[in-house]
Motif scaffolding. Structure first.
Motif, short mmCIF file in Angstrom:
data_model
loop_
_atom_site.label_atom_id
_atom_site.label_comp_id
_atom_site.label_asym_id
_atom_site.label_seq_id
_atom_site.Cartn_x
_atom_site.Cartn_y
_atom_site.Cartn_z
N GLY A 177 82.32 64.35 28.95
CA GLY A 177 81.74 64.54 27.62
C GLY A 177 82.11 65.90 27.08
N VAL A 178 82.24 66.02 25.76
CA VAL A 178 82.55 67.32 25.16
C VAL A 178 81.85 67.43 23.81
CG1 VAL A 178 84.66 66.43 24.08
CG2 VAL A 178 84.41 68.90 24.47
N VAL A 179 81.30 68.61 23.56
CA VAL A 179 80.68 68.89 22.27
C VAL A 179 80.85 70.38 21.99
CG1 VAL A 179 78.39 69.31 23.28
CG2 VAL A 179 78.57 68.65 20.88
N ALA A 180 81.17 70.72 20.74
CA ALA A 180 81.28 72.12 20.34
C ALA A 180 79.88 72.71 20.19
CB ALA A 180 82.05 72.24 19.04
N THR A 181 79.69 73.94 20.65
CA THR A 181 78.35 74.55 20.60
C THR A 181 78.29 75.83 19.77
OG1 THR A 181 78.72 75.83 22.63
CG2 THR A 181 77.78 73.61 22.87
N ARG B 294 83.26 77.92 21.54
CA ARG B 294 82.66 77.51 22.81
C ARG B 294 82.39 76.00 22.78
NH1 ARG B 294 78.72 80.83 22.75
NH2 ARG B 294 79.88 82.41 23.90
N ILE B 295 82.78 75.34 23.86
CA ILE B 295 82.48 73.92 24.02
C ILE B 295 81.68 73.71 25.30
CG2 ILE B 295 84.56 73.20 22.78
CD1 ILE B 295 85.75 72.44 25.53
N LEU B 296 80.96 72.61 25.34
CA LEU B 296 80.27 72.19 26.55
C LEU B 296 80.96 70.94 27.07
CD1 LEU B 296 77.87 72.12 28.58
CD2 LEU B 296 76.64 70.74 26.88
N LYS B 297 81.48 71.00 28.30
CA LYS B 297 82.02 69.83 28.98
C LYS B 297 80.95 69.36 29.95
CE LYS B 297 85.79 68.33 29.49
NZ LYS B 297 86.33 67.01 29.03
#
Length: 322
Positions: free
Chosen positions: A110-114, A173-176
């Protein structure tokens, strides 16, 4: 997908740290120099009427002594555009490809920009030709988040002009993360999205009270009469702090939309459509377009508000095709 327990967290974290301080992908050069036509397109899209961006005669009398580009357009001048990009930056052999492949292989798919933070050293002027280079600045994790366990990857993009002068930086910054299992499906959820928990902001309380009463209330300035959404304390047009509201007809058209595939949202079937709806009254509001195939949604599609309850019995405004 690998289970988070099948890898050694210490070993993975150690391997990830090897990427810190290293280039992330390849540098790129802007396709075109900074130019007034593109500045005009940007300011038209943003509704920014500052003449220092497009009016040469006015700009000459300003502290800039000429036209400048909006500072926040920094990233625009090195974007690749629509033509297919080179495979190298995203290939499995690139630093970016190896880092993402390592995380994907451990189940962090999963990936989302933070976060996105920009720093500006000077205004850009017509004729400036930018280059951008990128490196991995920090990798933090594993950390438990509401989306699942994951790693925060921060990259630093450095922007230089044709003389090599640094004109700005951007930290992205992204969250994997390892997505939680939420099932699958191709239809639209019959439940509305969860409204954020906690009391709504004081300025928005009237809106949510209206939703519970199945009224779509839109804030109106007492000073100039203009509508605005989302609710906020000051009118952006006349700076008045006085306001009331009108009750919308709830009719509108799809002004813009995205079809959400990933990351998966707990309690929702995927894909689903998130629309920006232009109301008959002239203002816009975001909500899901429901009970309609995402592939068939189009700009200008007529919609009507529908108030649906989520799993906690709270109502949210959603949009059905009319």
């Amino acid at each position: 997908m690998a289970d988070v327990k099948t890898h050694d967290p210490a070993s993975l974290a150690e391997k990830l740290q090897e990427f810190v301080g290293k280039p992330y992908g390849t540098g790129s050069v802007g396709r075109d120099p900074v130019n007034v036509p593109m500045i005009r397109h940007l300011t038209d899209a943003l509704g920014d009427r500052n003449p220092v961006y497009t009016d040469e005669e006015f700009a000459k009398t300003s502290v800039h002594a000429g036209i400048v580009a909006p500072a926040t357009s920094l990233q625009v001048w090195t974007m690749a555009g629509l033509p297919p990009r080179s495979a190298e930056p995203d290939s499995a052999d690139s630093a970016q490809g190896r880092l993402m492949g390592l995380l994907d292989g451990a189940g962090f798919v999963g990936v989302v920009a933070t976060n996105c933070e920009q720093t500006y050293h000077r205004y850009l002027r017509p004729g400036d030709l930018l280059t951008v280079s990128s490196e991995v600045e920090n990798i933090a994790g594993p950390k438990k988040t509401g989306l699942g366990e994951g790693y925060f990857v921060t990259t630093l993009q450095t922007y230089r002009d044709q003389s090599g002068e640094v004109v700005g930086e951007m930290r992205f910054r992204i969250l994997k993360f390892i997505p939680r299992s939420v099932g699958s499906g191709n239809g639209q959820s019959k439940k509305a999205d969860e409204k954020p928990q906690g009391a709504p902001p004081r300025d928005a309380a009237f809106f949510w009270e209206g939703v519970e009463a199945e009224e779509l209330r839109i804030q109106r300035c007492d000073g100039c009469g203009k509508l605005r959404h989302p609710p906020r304390p000051m009118c952006p047009h006349c700076r008045s702090l006085d306001w009331d509201y009108v009750v919308s007809s709830g009719r509108g058209e799809v002004y813009s939309f995205v079809v959400h595939h990933r990351p998966e949202v707990p309690g929702r079937e995927h894909p689903f459509t998130v629309g920006l709806i232009e109301l008959e009254e002239g203002t816009r509001i975001v909500g899901n377009v429901i009970d309609y195939p995402p592939a068939d949604v189009r700009i200008g599609l007529g919609v009507q508000v529908a108030f649906l309850e989520n799993q906690r019995g709270q109502k949210l405004p959603q949009w059905r095709v009319r």
